[in-house]
Motif scaffolding. Structure first.
Motif, mmCIF file in Angstrom:
data_model
loop_
_atom_site.group_PDB
_atom_site.id
_atom_site.type_symbol
_atom_site.label_atom_id
_atom_site.label_comp_id
_atom_site.label_asym_id
_atom_site.label_seq_id
_atom_site.Cartn_x
_atom_site.Cartn_y
_atom_site.Cartn_z
ATOM 1 N N ALA A 214 43.050 -50.959 15.851
ATOM 2 C CA ALA A 214 42.672 -50.229 14.634
ATOM 3 C C ALA A 214 41.293 -49.600 14.765
ATOM 4 O O ALA A 214 40.994 -48.581 14.141
ATOM 5 C CB ALA A 214 42.726 -51.160 13.426
ATOM 6 N N ALA A 215 40.462 -50.216 15.606
ATOM 7 C CA ALA A 215 39.096 -49.698 15.773
ATOM 8 C C ALA A 215 39.063 -48.344 16.472
ATOM 9 O O ALA A 215 38.021 -47.676 16.488
ATOM 10 C CB ALA A 215 38.260 -50.695 16.564
ATOM 11 N N MET A 216 40.215 -47.913 17.014
ATOM 12 C CA MET A 216 40.251 -46.596 17.658
ATOM 13 C C MET A 216 40.027 -45.483 16.640
ATOM 14 O O MET A 216 39.628 -44.378 16.994
ATOM 15 C CB MET A 216 41.591 -46.382 18.372
ATOM 16 C CG MET A 216 41.779 -47.251 19.613
ATOM 17 S SD MET A 216 40.553 -46.907 20.878
ATOM 18 C CE MET A 216 39.514 -48.357 20.737
ATOM 19 N N ALA A 217 40.329 -45.770 15.374
ATOM 20 C CA ALA A 217 40.008 -44.797 14.318
ATOM 21 C C ALA A 217 38.563 -45.040 13.912
ATOM 22 O O ALA A 217 38.258 -45.967 13.154
ATOM 23 C CB ALA A 217 40.947 -44.969 13.139
ATOM 24 N N GLU A 218 37.668 -44.228 14.447
ATOM 25 C CA GLU A 218 36.243 -44.453 14.220
ATOM 26 C C GLU A 218 35.815 -43.874 12.872
ATOM 27 O O GLU A 218 36.408 -42.916 12.377
ATOM 28 C CB GLU A 218 35.431 -43.763 15.326
ATOM 29 C CG GLU A 218 35.684 -44.317 16.708
ATOM 30 C CD GLU A 218 34.893 -43.542 17.756
ATOM 31 O OE1 GLU A 218 33.955 -44.122 18.341
ATOM 32 O OE2 GLU A 218 35.203 -42.368 17.967
ATOM 33 N N ARG A 219 34.769 -44.431 12.351
ATOM 34 C CA ARG A 219 34.181 -43.910 11.125
ATOM 35 C C ARG A 219 33.034 -42.970 11.530
ATOM 36 O O ARG A 219 32.241 -43.266 12.409
ATOM 37 C CB ARG A 219 33.639 -45.061 10.276
ATOM 38 C CG ARG A 219 33.395 -44.692 8.814
ATOM 39 C CD ARG A 219 33.181 -45.948 7.968
ATOM 40 N NE ARG A 219 34.402 -46.730 7.834
ATOM 41 C CZ ARG A 219 35.347 -46.498 6.920
ATOM 42 N NH1 ARG A 219 35.242 -45.493 6.076
ATOM 43 N NH2 ARG A 219 36.413 -47.280 6.855
ATOM 44 N N TYR A 220 32.983 -41.810 10.886
ATOM 45 C CA TYR A 220 31.958 -40.841 11.264
ATOM 46 C C TYR A 220 31.411 -40.155 10.019
ATOM 47 O O TYR A 220 32.018 -40.175 8.955
ATOM 48 C CB TYR A 220 32.532 -39.805 12.241
ATOM 49 C CG TYR A 220 33.613 -38.897 11.676
ATOM 50 C CD1 TYR A 220 34.938 -39.331 11.615
ATOM 51 C CD2 TYR A 220 33.327 -37.616 11.220
ATOM 52 C CE1 TYR A 220 35.940 -38.520 11.112
ATOM 53 C CE2 TYR A 220 34.321 -36.796 10.720
ATOM 54 C CZ TYR A 220 35.617 -37.254 10.671
ATOM 55 O OH TYR A 220 36.610 -36.443 10.172
ATOM 56 N N ALA A 221 30.267 -39.528 10.215
ATOM 57 C CA ALA A 221 29.582 -38.862 9.111
ATOM 58 C C ALA A 221 30.090 -37.425 8.984
ATOM 59 O O ALA A 221 30.227 -36.711 9.967
ATOM 60 C CB ALA A 221 28.070 -38.856 9.342
ATOM 61 N N THR A 222 30.356 -37.040 7.748
ATOM 62 C CA THR A 222 30.796 -35.677 7.485
ATOM 63 C C THR A 222 30.316 -35.298 6.100
ATOM 64 O O THR A 222 29.473 -35.979 5.518
ATOM 65 C CB THR A 222 32.326 -35.577 7.635
ATOM 66 O OG1 THR A 222 32.719 -34.211 7.460
ATOM 67 C CG2 THR A 222 33.053 -36.453 6.638
#
Lengths: 308, 768
Positions: A214-222
């Motif tokens: 699940a960690a492959m979906a990273e959280r990023y700033a947008t």
């Protein structure tokens, strides 16, 4: 603003899809993905470009040609490069010497080092008089990688976006598929690899799945629609390719809060019967993309048994 | 010998025995005559009173008889009829003969209601009291009775437009193509007021039911200065004047929807009508679609409603009001959104459009030489559309004021002048593809799906004010020659321009049979809002322009036959066109996206042969030959207009049969649309899709279109109501017309996309 909705999408659902081979069925030369590692090279960083190419049995790849272009033209014209190296050099002025050549070679893979001057990248992002197109530099300056693959009888051209990361641009990591498996029938849970150790029945649906953390979906700033900073979880889209039959669905996706992660990791594969596919093995290739140019894949080969 | 003749003979022979009892000759007062037989005569089906009908009563063994004439309310009376069996005969013109027998008893009164059936309920039996003098080069009028039963239109008034000369065939209903102009170049009005939304779901059915329509006026070019903001043509739908003689109601049921209407008289001076419709395709569609792939959370459904009123307090004053509104909704939930489009960042497709429009008009005619027409309209439109991350949420308010005064200065000179003020205000949020909505000239398959650069525009009260003034003279220097020079001046705040448009038309009636005509004029229109928006478009755009030239001949060899031949040429300039150019703006490069570098020309001729109703037959033959070309910004050569159709042939015929049957047929033969071939494809590894590479735009052409539609109508007339049923069969011989091409995922294979197969549509209408 015109409120004409994309009703044509509805027509596309019903209109031309029947009778053509599904997107996920592999029958001829195709480029399925191009990975860059790292995804977006920072200044002076080198990225390795690796393609996932499918060639039908008996087809030999005879030539591979790589290139890049900072200002690609419209898709309808085949993405011509809108600027020559000489014109780019004139635009770059004193920074011209650091620009890598457009030709990236003829190898199975290629490399591109981000030696473009950050000052030049900033100028092109803002706009320089005479540059042929405006660019959106969110995440980095976008260039286009172009790959031409040729066999004896066929040729395909593939392009992909590569962002040259500038200071302040967030890095992204390629996702990863740790394994492939099949589930169901008399064999239970089975791991699928390239050694064709697993036999799957023809004309019967078997659940195949990808092992992805699940960690492959990273959280990023947008930013949100109001332009305010926010954090978002990456969307992961899986494309499932087979030589025999088809998978249902052909693509799956994880969208945070909308499409569950676990459901994106599996599809039903129904290999064709002998009349439609005579070979006794079939390849399975799964490509995963995030929404920031990250890509990875996993492949396997299975043996096809008789219909029940 | 008829009963009437018998009674007449009796009158002559017996020196006319009066209906009333003779007064006695003696001094004592005579007893008052007593009504012992009375009744009312009504029309079968409509229940309208039959006035002026002679009711004759007679007895078999008595050559004498009596007559009475119905009054305006259809009532009649007989006094002091002797007791016994009486025959009743009523034979007014236009009705089937009516006979019955009544038993009159002593000291009893008999009251009856008789229903007479019309000899024909043929809607073509209309009375034309006066024809409006023609002013235009090209103007086609379709009356309601011509609109409502055209085969293939399923009773939709706006769908009939496509059958006229100069009108191209559109693949999508709701796209009106006049003389090679793009649909966006044509404006549709209802009673002179612009209406933003004409069709449900962009073309499924028009928002205006036939019940309220009086006629439709089509101006394919060279239209009057009172119309503007369009470089193509004009369609003006006229609402009928409401003066129902009595309360009337109707219910309509068809394949698509269920509607009802009610008309109520306002004394003898006006009336009010209320109507509404709701679609029921949403009840059927879910059963037809694959449930494992998508869930119709809200299947496509629409409502529309109308309130109309007319009132004439005095002969000089004509007040009208119309309120119409519509609501369209659709929501789809996709089980596998990535299978629909790999860039689809969501799983729902949700669309909703709601609007209302209120129109009020006041016509004041104080005398034979002066007329003033004031029109006001106001409306709101709410659009909410969401597909994945794409979002359109817009509220638009609009208003229009038009006033036209017409003065006959002399017998040979009439002057019209007026103002036309339009206002629009929009607010909302748009998050969509930078490429903007599809445009004429874009290749059909050029769709990057959801992978285009996405832009966001927050629109906080964008205002557009467009005042205009116009003047037009009608000169008749010699008998039969009418000259109409005019001028319209528009100011557009959107483009900050003031544009003058001189126009002139001439008609010369050489005789009662032959008329020659010609016209020339300038026309302008503003860009669409997405094109000029500062986020999605180019805020420095200017108005598009056109010059129209036309000339022709009208021949009316017979009262019911007319032939109209018109040649036309249009020069288009300043057209908004896509561009890849970039500009420096405030030290930053930005894409221009659009400029005014487009141009075009259209030329051709139209033939319209109309057979007005005669000998049971009505219809027309329309043929257009034309060429429509465009040149995009920066292009070295011309290309064909997307809907360039060199040959358009349409034949429509309706035949009225006895016993209220009616047959109709429509045949169309149209050149196939230009097509841009796909010559290759490139795989976009970022988006996981292929993009087509195109050959020369419009360099190929689809196969010709031809289709036959048939319609049969039957009316049943009952005592107090009528029922109409129709069967409209479109594409009778199941022609698989090519409407485009569909491609496989890498564009290496293609096959034609076929239009609708044979499609029977059954409709029922009950009128009370």
């Amino acid at each position: 603003m015109s409120s004409r909705p994309r009703w044509t999408l509805a027509l596309a659902l019903a209109a031309g899809c029947a009778d053509f081979d599904p997107y996920g069925r592999l029958t001829a030369l195709r480029v399925l993905a191009v990975q860059s590692e790292p995804v977006a090279p920072a200044a002076d960083e080198t990225t390795t470009l690796t393609p996932l190419v499918y060639a039908a049995p008996g087809d030999e790849i005879t030539a591979t040609q790589w290139s890049w272009c900072p200002f690609p033209g419209p898709a309808a014209d085949g993405y011509p490069c809108l600027i020559t190296e000489a014109d780019l050099a004139r635009l770059a002025g004193d920074d011209a010497a650091d620009i890598p050549p457009f030709d990236l070679g003829t190898g199975a893979t290629a490399t591109l080092t981000n030696t473009v001057s950050p000052r030049l990248l900033d100028a092109l992002c803002t706009g320089v008089a005479g540059q042929p197109a405006a660019v959106d530099c969110t995440g980095g300056f976008p260039v286009q990688i172009r790959l031409r693959v040729t066999t004896g009888a066929d040729e395909v051209i593939a392009v992909r976006r590569l962002r040259l990361r500038r200071a302040g641009d967030e890095a992204n990591a390629n996702p990863r598929i740790d394994g492939l498996g099949a589930r169901g029938g008399s064999g239970g849970e089975q791991s699928l690899t390239e050694d064709a150790a697993v036999t799957l029945p023809r004309a019967v649906e078997t659940t195949v799945h990808a092992e992805v953390a699940a960690a492959m979906a990273e959280r990023y700033a947008t930013t949100d629609l109001d332009g305010q900073p926010t954090m978002r979880l990456e969307r992961l889209t899986f494309s499932w390719f087979v030589e025999s039959g088809e998978t249902t669905p052909g693509r799956t996706t994880f969208i945070d809060g909308i499409e569950p992660f676990d459901e994106a990791l599996q599809v039903a594969w129904k290999p064709a019967d002998v009349a439609d596919y005579a070979r006794d093995t079939s390849r399975l290739l799964v490509v995963v993309r995030d929404d920031r140019d990250g890509v990875a894949w996993r492949t396997a080969t299975v043996r096809l048994g008789g219909a029940p | 010998m008829t009963a009437r003749a018998l009674a007449t003979a009796a009158l002559i022979a017996a020196a006319a025995a009066p209906v009333h009892a003779q007064e006695p000759t003696i001094a004592t007062p005579a007893p008052a005559a007593v009504i012992n037989f009375a009744g009312v005569v009504r029309e079968r089906g409509t229940r309208l009173p039959v006035a002026g009908a002679v009711v004759t009563v007679f007895r078999t063994d008595d050559p004498g008889g009596f007559e009475a004439t119905t009054d305006d309310d259809g009532q009649f009376v007989f006094r002091d009829l002797p007791a016994g069996l009486w025959h009743v005969a009523i034979e007014p013109a236009g009705y089937d003969p009516f006979r019955t027998t009544e038993a009159i008893a002593a000291d009893e009164r008999v009251d009856v209601t008789y229903h007479l059936e019309r000899s024909s309920y043929n809607p073509y039996d209309v009375t034309v009291t006066a024809r409006r003098p023609r002013k235009e080069v090209s103007r086609t009028v379709l009356e309601r009775h011509e609109l409502e039963k055209v085969p293939g239109a399923a009773g939709d008034p706006l769908a009939v437009i496509e059958n006229m000369a100069g009108v191209g065939r559109s693949q999508t209903a709701g796209q009106i193509i006049l003389r090679g102009s793009a649909p966006r170049d044509t404006r549709v009005f209802i009673d002179g007021a612009a209406v933003p939304l004409l069709f449900h779901f962009g073309g499924l059915k028009s928002v205006l039911p036939m019940a309220l329509v009086d006629r439709l006026e089509l101006y394919p070019g060279n239209f009057s200065p009172q119309y503007g903001r369009a470089i193509g043509g004009i369609v003006d739908v006229r609402i009928k004047e409401l003066r129902p003689p009595q309360v009337a109601a109707a219910v309509d049921l068809s394949l698509l929807d269920l509607g009802a209407s009610l008309e109520v008289p306002l004394g003898r001076r006006g009336g009010i009508a209320i109507a509404g419709r709701r679609s029921h395709v949403d009840a059927v569609l879910p059963a037809l679609l694959p449930a494992d792939e998508l869930d119709l959370v809200t299947a496509p459904r629409y409502y529309d409603g109308q309130i109309a009123a007319s009132y004439r307090p005095a002969a000089a004053h004509d007040l009208r009001f119309l309120l119409l509104g519509a609501d369209d909704r659709l929501e789809i939930l996709f089980a596998n959104p990535a299978d629909v489009d790999p860039g689809f960042a969501g799983n729902t497709w949700k669309g909703a459009t709601t609007f209302y429009r209120a129109l009020a008009s006041y016509r004041y005619v104080p005398g034979p030489r002066v007329e003033n027409l004031l029109r006001l309209s106001h409306g709101m439109q709410w659009d909410a559309f969401r597909v994945g991350e794409f979002l359109i949420d817009l509220d638009t308010q609009s208003a229009q004021l038009r006033d036209t005064v017409r003065v006959a200065l002399t017998r040979r000179l009439t002057l019209s002048a007026g103002v036309d003020l339009a206002y629009e205000r929009a607010s909302g949020l748009v998050h969509a593809s930078a490429a903007g909505p599809p445009r004429e000239g874009d290749p059909a398959d050029d769709d990057n799906g959801f992978d285009d650069q996405q832009l966001t525009a927050r629109i906080d009260g964008w205002n557009m004010v467009s005042p205009a003034a116009f003047v037009e003279a009608e000169l008749e220097p010699i008998a039969g020659l009418r000259l109409l020079p005019g001028l319209r001046v528009d100011h557009f705040t959107m483009t900050n321009e003031t544009l003058s448009q001189p126009r002139a038309t001439a008609r010369w009636a050489l005789s009662d049979v032959w008329t020659v005509k010609a016209g020339v004029g300038a026309f302008v229109q503003t860009p669409d809002y997405p094109e000029i928006n500062d986020v999605f478009g180019n805020p420095d755009l200017h108005a598009e322009r056109a010059l129209h030239y036309s000339a022709g001949l009208e021949v009316a060899p017979l009262p019911w036959l007319s032939v109209d031949v018109t040649g036309f040429y249009k020069d288009l300039s300043n057209l908004v066109s896509r561009t890849d150019a970039v500009v420096m703006d405030g030290g930053m490069t930005r894409p221009l996206r659009y400029d005014n570098g487009g141009s075009g020309r259209v030329y051709g001729a139209e033939l319209l042969v109309r057979h007005d109703f005669a000998h049971g037959l009505a219809g027309w033959l329309a043929y257009t030959v034309s060429r429509s070309q465009r040149r995009d910004s920066g292009a070295a050569t011309d290309r064909l207009f997307d809907h360039d159709q060199p040959h358009i042939l349409t034949a429509v015929a309706t035949y009225v049969l006895p016993r209220n049957w009616q047959l109709g047929a429509r045949f169309r033969l149209v050149s196939g649309n230009p097509d841009t071939p796909v010559v290759g494809a490139v795989f976009d590894a970022s988006a996981d899709r292929y993009h087509p590479i195109y050959g020369p735009p419009g360099s190929e052409r689809l196969d010709a279109f031809h289709q036959l539609d048939l319609r049969v109508d039957k009316r049943w007339v009952f005592q107090g109501w009528m029922m109409n049923a129709y069967l409209d069969v479109q594409n009778v011989y199941n022609r698989a017309n090519a409407e485009g091409r569909s491609y496989n995922f890498d564009y290496s294979q293609s096959k034609p996309v076929r239009g609708l197969p044979i499609l029977p549509i059954l409709g029922l209408r009950g009128e009370l």
